[in-house]
Design an enzyme around this catalytic site. Structure first.
Site: not given
Lengths: 181, 181, 181
Positions: C53-54, C50-51, C11, C35
Protein backbone atom coordinates in the site's frame (compact mmCIF):
# COMPACT_ATOMS: atom_id res chain seq x y z
CA UNK A 1 -30.06 10.44 -2.51
CA UNK A 2 -29.13 7.58 -0.21
CA UNK A 3 -28.65 8.23 3.49
CA UNK A 4 -26.70 5.72 5.54
CA UNK A 5 -26.00 5.92 9.27
CA UNK A 6 -23.50 3.57 10.92
CA UNK A 7 -23.69 3.02 14.69
CA UNK A 8 -20.84 1.25 16.41
CA UNK A 9 -19.99 0.38 20.02
CA UNK A 10 -19.21 -2.48 22.36
CA UNK A 11 -21.51 -5.27 23.58
CA UNK A 12 -24.54 -4.00 25.49
CA UNK A 13 -23.46 -0.41 25.02
CA UNK A 14 -26.90 0.88 23.99
CA UNK A 15 -26.24 0.81 20.22
CA UNK A 16 -29.56 -0.83 19.31
CA UNK A 17 -31.58 1.49 21.52
CA UNK A 18 -29.93 4.57 19.97
CA UNK A 19 -30.43 3.14 16.46
CA UNK A 20 -34.12 2.57 17.20
CA UNK A 21 -34.53 6.16 18.40
CA UNK A 22 -32.91 7.45 15.19
CA UNK A 23 -35.18 5.23 13.09
CA UNK A 24 -38.30 6.29 14.98
CA UNK A 25 -37.52 9.95 14.22
CA UNK A 26 -38.34 9.09 10.57
CA UNK A 27 -41.93 8.07 11.47
CA UNK A 28 -43.44 4.74 10.32
CA UNK A 29 -43.62 2.24 8.79
CA UNK A 30 -40.15 1.04 9.74
CA UNK A 31 -38.31 -2.14 8.90
CA UNK A 32 -36.25 -4.03 11.46
CA UNK A 33 -33.88 -6.25 9.50
CA UNK A 34 -32.55 -8.82 11.97
CA UNK A 35 -29.50 -10.87 11.04
CA UNK A 36 -29.41 -13.02 14.19
CA UNK A 37 -30.72 -16.56 14.21
CA UNK A 38 -31.96 -18.14 17.39
CA UNK A 39 -29.71 -21.20 17.58
CA UNK A 40 -29.91 -21.58 21.36
CA UNK A 41 -31.96 -20.48 24.38
CA UNK A 42 -29.64 -17.58 25.24
CA UNK A 43 -30.11 -16.16 21.74
CA UNK A 44 -33.86 -16.80 21.65
CA UNK A 45 -34.23 -14.93 24.90
CA UNK A 46 -32.04 -12.05 23.70
CA UNK A 47 -33.97 -11.69 20.44
CA UNK A 48 -37.30 -11.77 22.29
CA UNK A 49 -36.10 -9.07 24.69
CA UNK A 50 -35.05 -6.79 21.82
CA UNK A 51 -38.28 -7.44 19.93
CA UNK A 52 -40.48 -6.72 22.93
CA UNK A 53 -38.81 -3.32 23.27
CA UNK A 54 -39.92 -2.36 19.76
CA UNK A 55 -43.53 -1.33 19.14
CA UNK A 56 -46.05 -2.02 16.37
CA UNK A 57 -44.61 0.51 13.92
CA UNK A 58 -41.96 -2.06 13.00
CA UNK A 59 -42.06 -4.82 10.42
CA UNK A 60 -39.43 -7.44 11.32
CA UNK A 61 -37.58 -9.33 8.59
CA UNK A 62 -35.07 -12.01 9.54
CA UNK A 63 -32.26 -12.53 7.07
CA UNK A 64 -29.01 -14.12 8.23
CA UNK A 65 -27.09 -14.11 4.91
CA UNK A 66 -28.66 -12.23 1.97
CA UNK A 67 -28.42 -8.74 3.48
CA UNK A 68 -27.59 -6.69 0.34
CA UNK A 69 -30.18 -8.55 -1.73
CA UNK A 70 -32.87 -8.05 0.92
CA UNK A 71 -32.12 -4.33 1.24
CA UNK A 72 -32.38 -3.89 -2.54
CA UNK A 73 -35.64 -5.87 -2.66
CA UNK A 74 -37.45 -3.82 0.05
CA UNK A 75 -36.09 -0.40 -1.00
CA UNK A 76 -38.89 2.18 -1.03
CA UNK A 77 -41.28 0.24 1.24
CA UNK A 78 -40.48 1.90 4.61
CA UNK A 79 -39.51 5.28 6.06
CA UNK A 80 -36.26 3.78 7.36
CA UNK A 81 -34.59 0.39 7.67
CA UNK A 82 -32.63 -0.65 10.74
CA UNK A 83 -30.08 -3.44 10.21
CA UNK A 84 -29.23 -5.11 13.54
CA UNK A 85 -26.48 -6.07 13.15
CA UNK A 86 -23.69 -6.18 10.59
CA UNK A 87 -21.33 -8.09 12.89
CA UNK A 88 -23.70 -11.04 13.24
CA UNK A 89 -24.21 -11.02 9.46
CA UNK A 90 -20.41 -11.26 9.00
CA UNK A 91 -20.29 -14.05 11.54
CA UNK A 92 -23.07 -15.91 9.69
CA UNK A 93 -21.18 -15.51 6.39
CA UNK A 94 -17.95 -16.85 7.96
CA UNK A 95 -19.72 -19.81 9.53
CA UNK A 96 -21.48 -20.65 6.25
CA UNK A 97 -18.07 -21.27 4.66
CA UNK A 98 -16.09 -24.47 4.97
CA UNK A 99 -13.28 -22.55 6.60
CA UNK A 100 -10.49 -22.45 3.99
CA UNK A 101 -9.10 -19.10 4.92
CA UNK A 102 -8.22 -17.21 1.69
CA UNK A 103 -11.52 -18.14 0.02
CA UNK A 104 -13.54 -17.40 3.16
CA UNK A 105 -12.06 -13.92 3.48
CA UNK A 106 -12.58 -13.29 -0.24
CA UNK A 107 -16.21 -14.42 -0.02
CA UNK A 108 -16.93 -12.22 3.00
CA UNK A 109 -15.20 -9.20 1.43
CA UNK A 110 -17.17 -9.67 -1.81
CA UNK A 111 -20.37 -9.60 0.24
CA UNK A 112 -19.19 -6.46 2.03
CA UNK A 113 -18.47 -4.70 -1.25
CA UNK A 114 -21.91 -5.72 -2.48
CA UNK A 115 -23.47 -4.27 0.69
CA UNK A 116 -21.50 -1.07 0.26
CA UNK A 117 -22.64 -0.73 -3.39
CA UNK A 118 -26.26 -1.46 -2.42
CA UNK A 119 -26.20 1.21 0.30
CA UNK A 120 -25.14 3.83 -2.26
CA UNK A 121 -28.20 2.96 -4.39
CA UNK A 122 -30.86 2.88 -1.65
CA UNK A 123 -33.58 5.52 -1.51
CA UNK A 124 -34.83 4.46 1.94
CA UNK A 125 -32.52 5.65 4.75
CA UNK A 126 -30.60 2.73 6.27
CA UNK A 127 -29.32 2.65 9.85
CA UNK A 128 -26.73 -0.07 10.43
CA UNK A 129 -25.67 -1.32 13.86
CA UNK A 130 -22.19 -2.79 14.11
CA UNK A 131 -19.80 -3.84 16.89
CA UNK A 132 -16.32 -2.90 18.03
CA UNK A 133 -14.57 -6.26 18.47
CA UNK A 134 -10.92 -5.29 17.98
CA UNK A 135 -10.06 -3.56 21.26
CA UNK A 136 -9.26 -6.64 23.34
CA UNK A 137 -6.25 -8.94 23.43
CA UNK A 138 -5.41 -10.70 20.12
CA UNK A 139 -7.43 -13.95 20.19
CA UNK A 140 -5.56 -17.28 20.20
CA UNK A 141 -7.81 -18.89 17.68
CA UNK A 142 -7.25 -18.19 13.94
CA UNK A 143 -10.97 -18.03 13.08
CA UNK A 144 -11.50 -15.42 15.81
CA UNK A 145 -8.54 -13.44 14.43
CA UNK A 146 -9.95 -13.63 10.90
CA UNK A 147 -13.35 -12.53 12.21
CA UNK A 148 -11.78 -9.62 14.09
CA UNK A 149 -9.92 -8.45 10.98
CA UNK A 150 -12.96 -8.80 8.74
CA UNK A 151 -15.14 -6.95 11.27
CA UNK A 152 -12.60 -4.12 11.41
CA UNK A 153 -12.41 -3.87 7.63
CA UNK A 154 -16.20 -3.93 7.44
CA UNK A 155 -16.47 -1.05 9.90
CA UNK A 156 -13.97 0.99 7.88
CA UNK A 157 -15.71 0.25 4.59
CA UNK A 158 -19.20 1.02 5.89
CA UNK A 159 -18.07 4.17 7.73
CA UNK A 160 -16.53 5.37 4.45
CA UNK A 161 -19.84 4.99 2.59
CA UNK A 162 -21.95 6.24 5.55
CA UNK A 163 -23.12 9.83 5.85
CA UNK A 164 -22.95 9.61 9.64
CA UNK A 165 -20.91 7.54 12.09
CA UNK A 166 -21.78 7.41 15.78
CA UNK A 167 -20.00 5.45 18.50
CA UNK A 168 -22.11 4.62 21.57
CA UNK A 169 -20.26 4.36 24.91
CA UNK A 170 -22.21 3.57 28.09
CA UNK A 171 -25.42 4.44 26.24
CA UNK A 172 -24.17 7.91 25.24
CA UNK A 173 -23.63 8.52 21.49
CA UNK A 174 -20.67 10.45 20.10
CA UNK A 175 -20.84 11.52 16.46
CA UNK A 176 -17.57 11.01 14.58
CA UNK A 177 -18.70 11.71 11.00
CA UNK A 178 -21.33 13.90 9.39
CA UNK A 179 -21.77 16.39 12.19
CA UNK A 180 -24.10 19.23 11.24
CA UNK A 181 -21.57 21.67 12.77
CA UNK B 1 -28.60 17.88 44.83
CA UNK B 2 -26.65 14.72 44.08
CA UNK B 3 -23.69 14.89 41.71
CA UNK B 4 -22.47 11.69 40.09
CA UNK B 5 -19.53 11.37 37.70
CA UNK B 6 -18.92 8.14 35.77
CA UNK B 7 -15.44 7.45 34.37
CA UNK B 8 -15.00 4.63 31.92
CA UNK B 9 -12.11 3.26 29.86
CA UNK B 10 -10.05 0.17 29.18
CA UNK B 11 -7.60 -1.62 31.48
CA UNK B 12 -4.66 0.57 32.58
CA UNK B 13 -6.01 3.51 30.60
CA UNK B 14 -5.51 6.07 33.38
CA UNK B 15 -9.14 6.01 34.64
CA UNK B 16 -8.22 5.81 38.34
CA UNK B 17 -5.65 8.57 38.09
CA UNK B 18 -8.13 10.89 36.36
CA UNK B 19 -10.82 10.00 38.92
CA UNK B 20 -8.42 10.82 41.76
CA UNK B 21 -7.64 14.22 40.22
CA UNK B 22 -11.34 15.00 39.95
CA UNK B 23 -11.89 13.95 43.56
CA UNK B 24 -8.92 16.00 44.81
CA UNK B 25 -10.40 19.12 43.20
CA UNK B 26 -13.14 18.89 45.88
CA UNK B 27 -10.60 19.25 48.72
CA UNK B 28 -10.55 16.81 51.68
CA UNK B 29 -11.46 14.68 53.46
CA UNK B 30 -12.06 12.20 50.66
CA UNK B 31 -13.26 8.61 50.72
CA UNK B 32 -11.70 5.92 48.56
CA UNK B 33 -14.24 3.10 48.38
CA UNK B 34 -12.34 0.07 47.10
CA UNK B 35 -14.31 -2.92 45.82
CA UNK B 36 -11.32 -5.17 45.04
CA UNK B 37 -10.26 -7.93 47.39
CA UNK B 38 -6.68 -9.13 47.46
CA UNK B 39 -7.19 -12.82 46.70
CA UNK B 40 -3.71 -13.35 45.20
CA UNK B 41 -0.26 -11.73 45.04
CA UNK B 42 -0.92 -10.01 41.71
CA UNK B 43 -3.97 -8.29 43.21
CA UNK B 44 -2.27 -7.45 46.51
CA UNK B 45 0.55 -5.80 44.60
CA UNK B 46 -1.87 -3.89 42.34
CA UNK B 47 -3.90 -2.60 45.29
CA UNK B 48 -0.74 -1.54 47.15
CA UNK B 49 0.50 0.33 44.07
CA UNK B 50 -2.81 2.22 43.74
CA UNK B 51 -2.90 2.97 47.46
CA UNK B 52 0.67 4.27 47.56
CA UNK B 53 -0.23 6.76 44.80
CA UNK B 54 -2.92 8.29 47.00
CA UNK B 55 -1.97 10.66 49.84
CA UNK B 56 -3.16 11.14 53.40
CA UNK B 57 -6.28 13.11 52.49
CA UNK B 58 -7.99 9.79 51.71
CA UNK B 59 -9.87 7.45 54.01
CA UNK B 60 -9.96 3.99 52.44
CA UNK B 61 -12.98 1.72 52.89
CA UNK B 62 -12.96 -1.78 51.41
CA UNK B 63 -16.36 -3.14 50.51
CA UNK B 64 -16.62 -5.92 47.92
CA UNK B 65 -20.42 -6.41 47.92
CA UNK B 66 -22.53 -3.88 49.87
CA UNK B 67 -21.73 -0.86 47.71
CA UNK B 68 -25.13 0.94 47.75
CA UNK B 69 -25.54 0.32 51.47
CA UNK B 70 -22.05 1.63 52.23
CA UNK B 71 -22.56 4.76 50.13
CA UNK B 72 -25.82 5.52 51.94
CA UNK B 73 -24.20 4.94 55.33
CA UNK B 74 -21.25 7.34 54.78
CA UNK B 75 -23.20 10.04 52.95
CA UNK B 76 -22.26 13.49 54.26
CA UNK B 77 -18.94 12.46 55.83
CA UNK B 78 -16.54 13.46 53.02
CA UNK B 79 -16.12 16.11 50.33
CA UNK B 80 -16.26 13.42 47.65
CA UNK B 81 -16.35 9.62 47.40
CA UNK B 82 -14.40 7.71 44.76
CA UNK B 83 -15.68 4.21 43.96
CA UNK B 84 -12.94 2.12 42.32
CA UNK B 85 -14.40 0.23 40.65
CA UNK B 86 -17.93 -0.76 39.63
CA UNK B 87 -16.74 -3.57 37.35
CA UNK B 88 -15.00 -5.43 40.18
CA UNK B 89 -18.09 -4.97 42.35
CA UNK B 90 -20.20 -6.59 39.58
CA UNK B 91 -17.70 -9.38 39.30
CA UNK B 92 -17.82 -9.92 43.11
CA UNK B 93 -21.63 -10.05 42.97
CA UNK B 94 -21.56 -12.60 40.12
CA UNK B 95 -19.02 -14.78 41.89
CA UNK B 96 -20.99 -14.66 45.15
CA UNK B 97 -23.89 -16.42 43.38
CA UNK B 98 -24.10 -20.15 42.82
CA UNK B 99 -24.20 -19.55 39.09
CA UNK B 100 -27.77 -20.35 38.04
CA UNK B 101 -28.00 -17.84 35.23
CA UNK B 102 -31.46 -16.23 35.34
CA UNK B 103 -31.32 -15.71 39.12
CA UNK B 104 -27.74 -14.46 39.02
CA UNK B 105 -28.56 -11.84 36.41
CA UNK B 106 -31.67 -10.81 38.34
CA UNK B 107 -29.69 -10.50 41.57
CA UNK B 108 -26.98 -8.39 39.94
CA UNK B 109 -29.51 -6.16 38.17
CA UNK B 110 -31.41 -5.62 41.45
CA UNK B 111 -28.15 -4.48 43.05
CA UNK B 112 -27.50 -2.15 40.13
CA UNK B 113 -30.95 -0.58 40.42
CA UNK B 114 -30.34 -0.14 44.14
CA UNK B 115 -27.00 1.59 43.40
CA UNK B 116 -28.67 3.83 40.85
CA UNK B 117 -31.41 4.81 43.35
CA UNK B 118 -28.82 5.44 46.07
CA UNK B 119 -26.77 7.69 43.79
CA UNK B 120 -29.82 9.90 43.16
CA UNK B 121 -30.21 10.40 46.95
CA UNK B 122 -26.57 11.14 47.85
CA UNK B 123 -25.54 14.59 49.00
CA UNK B 124 -21.78 13.87 48.78
CA UNK B 125 -20.52 13.90 45.18
CA UNK B 126 -19.70 10.38 43.96
CA UNK B 127 -17.11 9.57 41.30
CA UNK B 128 -17.44 6.04 39.93
CA UNK B 129 -14.74 4.26 37.94
CA UNK B 130 -15.93 1.56 35.55
CA UNK B 131 -14.42 -0.49 32.70
CA UNK B 132 -15.13 -1.01 29.04
CA UNK B 133 -15.13 -4.81 28.64
CA UNK B 134 -17.34 -5.28 25.57
CA UNK B 135 -15.05 -4.21 22.72
CA UNK B 136 -13.22 -7.49 22.21
CA UNK B 137 -14.20 -10.77 20.60
CA UNK B 138 -17.29 -12.50 22.10
CA UNK B 139 -15.92 -14.73 24.88
CA UNK B 140 -16.36 -18.52 24.57
CA UNK B 141 -17.35 -18.98 28.16
CA UNK B 142 -20.99 -18.31 29.20
CA UNK B 143 -20.09 -16.69 32.54
CA UNK B 144 -17.76 -14.25 30.76
CA UNK B 145 -20.55 -13.47 28.28
CA UNK B 146 -23.00 -12.86 31.13
CA UNK B 147 -20.44 -10.65 32.87
CA UNK B 148 -19.86 -8.66 29.67
CA UNK B 149 -23.59 -8.11 29.20
CA UNK B 150 -24.13 -7.11 32.82
CA UNK B 151 -21.13 -4.76 32.72
CA UNK B 152 -22.53 -3.11 29.57
CA UNK B 153 -25.97 -2.70 31.11
CA UNK B 154 -24.38 -1.32 34.27
CA UNK B 155 -22.46 1.29 32.29
CA UNK B 156 -25.64 2.36 30.47
CA UNK B 157 -27.65 2.56 33.68
CA UNK B 158 -25.00 4.51 35.60
CA UNK B 159 -24.28 6.86 32.69
CA UNK B 160 -28.03 7.60 32.54
CA UNK B 161 -28.10 8.64 36.21
CA UNK B 162 -24.69 10.39 36.07
CA UNK B 163 -24.33 14.12 35.55
CA UNK B 164 -21.04 13.60 33.74
CA UNK B 165 -19.57 10.75 31.70
CA UNK B 166 -15.88 10.72 30.73
CA UNK B 167 -14.07 8.05 28.74
CA UNK B 168 -10.29 7.87 29.30
CA UNK B 169 -8.16 6.71 26.36
CA UNK B 170 -4.37 6.51 26.72
CA UNK B 171 -4.65 8.65 29.84
CA UNK B 172 -6.51 11.45 28.05
CA UNK B 173 -10.14 12.06 29.14
CA UNK B 174 -12.96 12.80 26.71
CA UNK B 175 -16.21 14.10 28.17
CA UNK B 176 -19.29 12.51 26.60
CA UNK B 177 -22.03 13.82 28.91
CA UNK B 178 -22.52 16.96 30.99
CA UNK B 179 -20.16 19.25 29.15
CA UNK B 180 -20.35 22.82 30.41
CA UNK B 181 -20.52 23.99 26.75
CA UNK C 1 11.61 21.02 18.86
CA UNK C 2 10.40 17.43 18.79
CA UNK C 3 6.95 16.61 17.44
CA UNK C 4 5.34 13.30 18.37
CA UNK C 5 1.94 12.05 17.24
CA UNK C 6 0.35 8.97 18.82
CA UNK C 7 -2.38 7.12 16.94
CA UNK C 8 -4.40 4.49 18.75
CA UNK C 9 -7.37 2.29 17.86
CA UNK C 10 -8.52 -1.32 17.66
CA UNK C 11 -7.40 -4.04 15.26
CA UNK C 12 -8.04 -3.21 11.59
CA UNK C 13 -9.51 0.15 12.54
CA UNK C 14 -7.61 2.13 9.90
CA UNK C 15 -4.84 3.38 12.24
CA UNK C 16 -1.98 2.60 9.87
CA UNK C 17 -3.71 4.19 6.90
CA UNK C 18 -4.38 7.38 8.86
CA UNK C 19 -0.80 7.40 10.16
CA UNK C 20 0.52 7.06 6.60
CA UNK C 21 -1.61 9.99 5.43
CA UNK C 22 -0.26 12.14 8.27
CA UNK C 23 3.31 11.13 7.40
CA UNK C 24 2.81 11.81 3.69
CA UNK C 25 1.68 15.35 4.48
CA UNK C 26 5.32 16.01 5.52
CA UNK C 27 6.63 15.18 2.02
CA UNK C 28 9.51 12.71 1.44
CA UNK C 29 11.75 11.00 2.15
CA UNK C 30 9.86 9.11 4.87
CA UNK C 31 10.91 6.24 7.10
CA UNK C 32 8.62 3.32 7.84
CA UNK C 33 9.95 1.70 11.01
CA UNK C 34 8.33 -1.74 11.18
CA UNK C 35 8.46 -3.67 14.45
CA UNK C 36 6.71 -6.82 13.21
CA UNK C 37 8.63 -9.93 12.27
CA UNK C 38 7.21 -12.40 9.80
CA UNK C 39 7.21 -15.57 11.88
CA UNK C 40 4.39 -17.28 9.97
CA UNK C 41 2.47 -17.11 6.68
CA UNK C 42 -0.37 -15.03 8.13
CA UNK C 43 2.10 -12.38 9.26
CA UNK C 44 4.15 -12.46 6.05
CA UNK C 45 0.98 -11.88 4.08
CA UNK C 46 -0.15 -9.06 6.38
CA UNK C 47 3.22 -7.29 6.17
CA UNK C 48 3.28 -7.62 2.38
CA UNK C 49 -0.22 -6.17 2.15
CA UNK C 50 0.76 -3.14 4.26
CA UNK C 51 4.00 -2.66 2.32
CA UNK C 52 2.31 -2.82 -1.09
CA UNK C 53 0.00 0.00 0.00
CA UNK C 54 2.97 2.30 0.60
CA UNK C 55 4.73 3.93 -2.37
CA UNK C 56 8.39 4.58 -3.22
CA UNK C 57 8.73 7.63 -0.99
CA UNK C 58 9.23 5.27 1.96
CA UNK C 59 12.39 3.67 3.26
CA UNK C 60 11.47 0.62 5.32
CA UNK C 61 13.53 -0.36 8.37
CA UNK C 62 12.64 -3.51 10.30
CA UNK C 63 13.56 -3.41 13.98
CA UNK C 64 11.75 -5.71 16.42
CA UNK C 65 13.54 -4.72 19.66
CA UNK C 66 15.91 -1.73 19.52
CA UNK C 67 13.27 0.91 18.79
CA UNK C 68 14.63 3.86 20.85
CA UNK C 69 18.18 3.19 19.68
CA UNK C 70 17.09 3.03 16.02
CA UNK C 71 15.09 6.26 16.29
CA UNK C 72 18.08 8.07 17.79
CA UNK C 73 20.40 6.69 15.09
CA UNK C 74 18.29 7.82 12.10
CA UNK C 75 17.21 11.18 13.56
CA UNK C 76 17.53 13.93 10.93
CA UNK C 77 17.53 11.61 7.89
CA UNK C 78 13.84 11.80 6.90
CA UNK C 79 10.93 14.28 6.86
CA UNK C 80 8.97 12.03 9.23
CA UNK C 81 9.25 8.58 10.78
CA UNK C 82 6.27 6.26 11.13
CA UNK C 83 6.59 3.56 13.83
CA UNK C 84 4.15 0.70 13.14
CA UNK C 85 3.58 -0.38 15.80
CA UNK C 86 4.40 0.12 19.47
CA UNK C 87 2.19 -2.78 20.59
CA UNK C 88 4.13 -5.34 18.55
CA UNK C 89 7.39 -3.89 19.85
CA UNK C 90 6.12 -4.40 23.42
CA UNK C 91 5.07 -7.92 22.55
CA UNK C 92 8.54 -8.62 21.08
CA UNK C 93 10.16 -7.29 24.26
CA UNK C 94 7.94 -9.48 26.46
CA UNK C 95 8.60 -12.58 24.37
CA UNK C 96 12.36 -11.93 24.40
CA UNK C 97 12.34 -12.35 28.20
CA UNK C 98 12.43 -15.64 30.01
CA UNK C 99 9.10 -14.84 31.58
CA UNK C 100 9.90 -14.13 35.26
CA UNK C 101 7.21 -11.55 35.83
CA UNK C 102 8.69 -8.75 37.98
CA UNK C 103 11.88 -8.57 35.92
CA UNK C 104 10.00 -8.79 32.64
CA UNK C 105 7.75 -5.88 33.55
CA UNK C 106 10.75 -3.88 34.79
CA UNK C 107 12.65 -4.56 31.56
CA UNK C 108 9.72 -3.53 29.38
CA UNK C 109 9.03 -0.40 31.43
CA UNK C 110 12.73 0.59 31.25
CA UNK C 111 12.52 0.31 27.47
CA UNK C 112 9.37 2.42 27.46
CA UNK C 113 10.99 5.15 29.52
CA UNK C 114 13.94 5.08 27.13
CA UNK C 115 11.56 5.45 24.16
CA UNK C 116 9.80 8.33 25.88
CA UNK C 117 13.12 10.11 26.56
CA UNK C 118 14.28 9.53 22.97
CA UNK C 119 11.05 10.99 21.57
CA UNK C 120 11.62 14.22 23.52
CA UNK C 121 15.06 14.57 21.87
CA UNK C 122 14.11 13.81 18.25
CA UNK C 123 14.25 16.55 15.62
CA UNK C 124 12.43 14.46 12.97
CA UNK C 125 8.67 14.26 13.62
CA UNK C 126 7.67 10.77 14.79
CA UNK C 127 4.23 9.24 14.26
CA UNK C 128 3.61 6.19 16.45
CA UNK C 129 0.84 3.66 15.86
CA UNK C 130 -0.40 1.77 18.91
CA UNK C 131 -3.34 -0.50 19.78
CA UNK C 132 -6.18 -0.47 22.25
CA UNK C 133 -6.08 -3.95 23.80
CA UNK C 134 -7.72 -3.35 27.19
CA UNK C 135 -11.40 -3.02 26.29
CA UNK C 136 -12.30 -6.72 26.24
CA UNK C 137 -12.86 -9.26 28.99
CA UNK C 138 -9.91 -9.79 31.39
CA UNK C 139 -7.81 -12.57 29.80
CA UNK C 140 -7.41 -15.88 31.68
CA UNK C 141 -3.74 -16.17 30.96
CA UNK C 142 -1.25 -14.23 33.18
CA UNK C 143 1.08 -13.30 30.29
CA UNK C 144 -1.85 -11.81 28.37
CA UNK C 145 -2.85 -9.86 31.50
CA UNK C 146 0.70 -8.56 31.92
CA UNK C 147 0.79 -7.61 28.23
CA UNK C 148 -2.53 -5.79 28.55
CA UNK C 149 -1.31 -3.83 31.57
CA UNK C 150 1.99 -2.95 29.94
CA UNK C 151 0.25 -1.89 26.72
CA UNK C 152 -2.09 0.36 28.71
CA UNK C 153 0.78 1.94 30.63
CA UNK C 154 2.68 2.41 27.38
CA UNK C 155 -0.27 4.22 25.81
CA UNK C 156 -0.54 6.54 28.81
CA UNK C 157 3.17 7.26 28.86
CA UNK C 158 3.43 7.93 25.13
CA UNK C 159 0.24 10.03 25.05
CA UNK C 160 1.72 12.13 27.87
CA UNK C 161 4.85 12.89 25.84
CA UNK C 162 2.97 13.21 22.51
CA UNK C 163 1.90 16.56 21.11
CA UNK C 164 -1.14 14.95 19.48
CA UNK C 165 -3.27 11.90 20.28
CA UNK C 166 -5.79 10.53 17.80
CA UNK C 167 -8.05 7.51 18.23
CA UNK C 168 -9.26 5.89 15.00
CA UNK C 169 -12.68 4.20 15.08
CA UNK C 170 -14.07 2.57 11.94
CA UNK C 171 -11.45 4.42 9.91
CA UNK C 172 -12.51 7.84 11.24
CA UNK C 173 -9.97 9.71 13.43
CA UNK C 174 -10.92 11.62 16.56
CA UNK C 175 -8.32 13.95 18.03
CA UNK C 176 -8.10 13.76 21.83
CA UNK C 177 -4.99 15.86 22.46
CA UNK C 178 -3.31 18.80 20.73
CA UNK C 179 -6.29 20.12 18.84
CA UNK C 180 -5.41 23.31 16.92
CA UNK C 181 -8.30 25.42 18.24
Amino acid sequence: MSHTILITGGACSGKSRFAEELALSHGGPLCYLATAQAYDDEMTERIARHRSRRGGVWQTIEEPLLLPQTLARIDGEHRAILVDCVTIWLSNLLLSCDGTQPETEEYVMANLHRLSATLREMTTPVILVTNEVGMGIVPDNPLARLFRDVAGQSNQLLAAVADELHVVISGIPLQLKGRAS
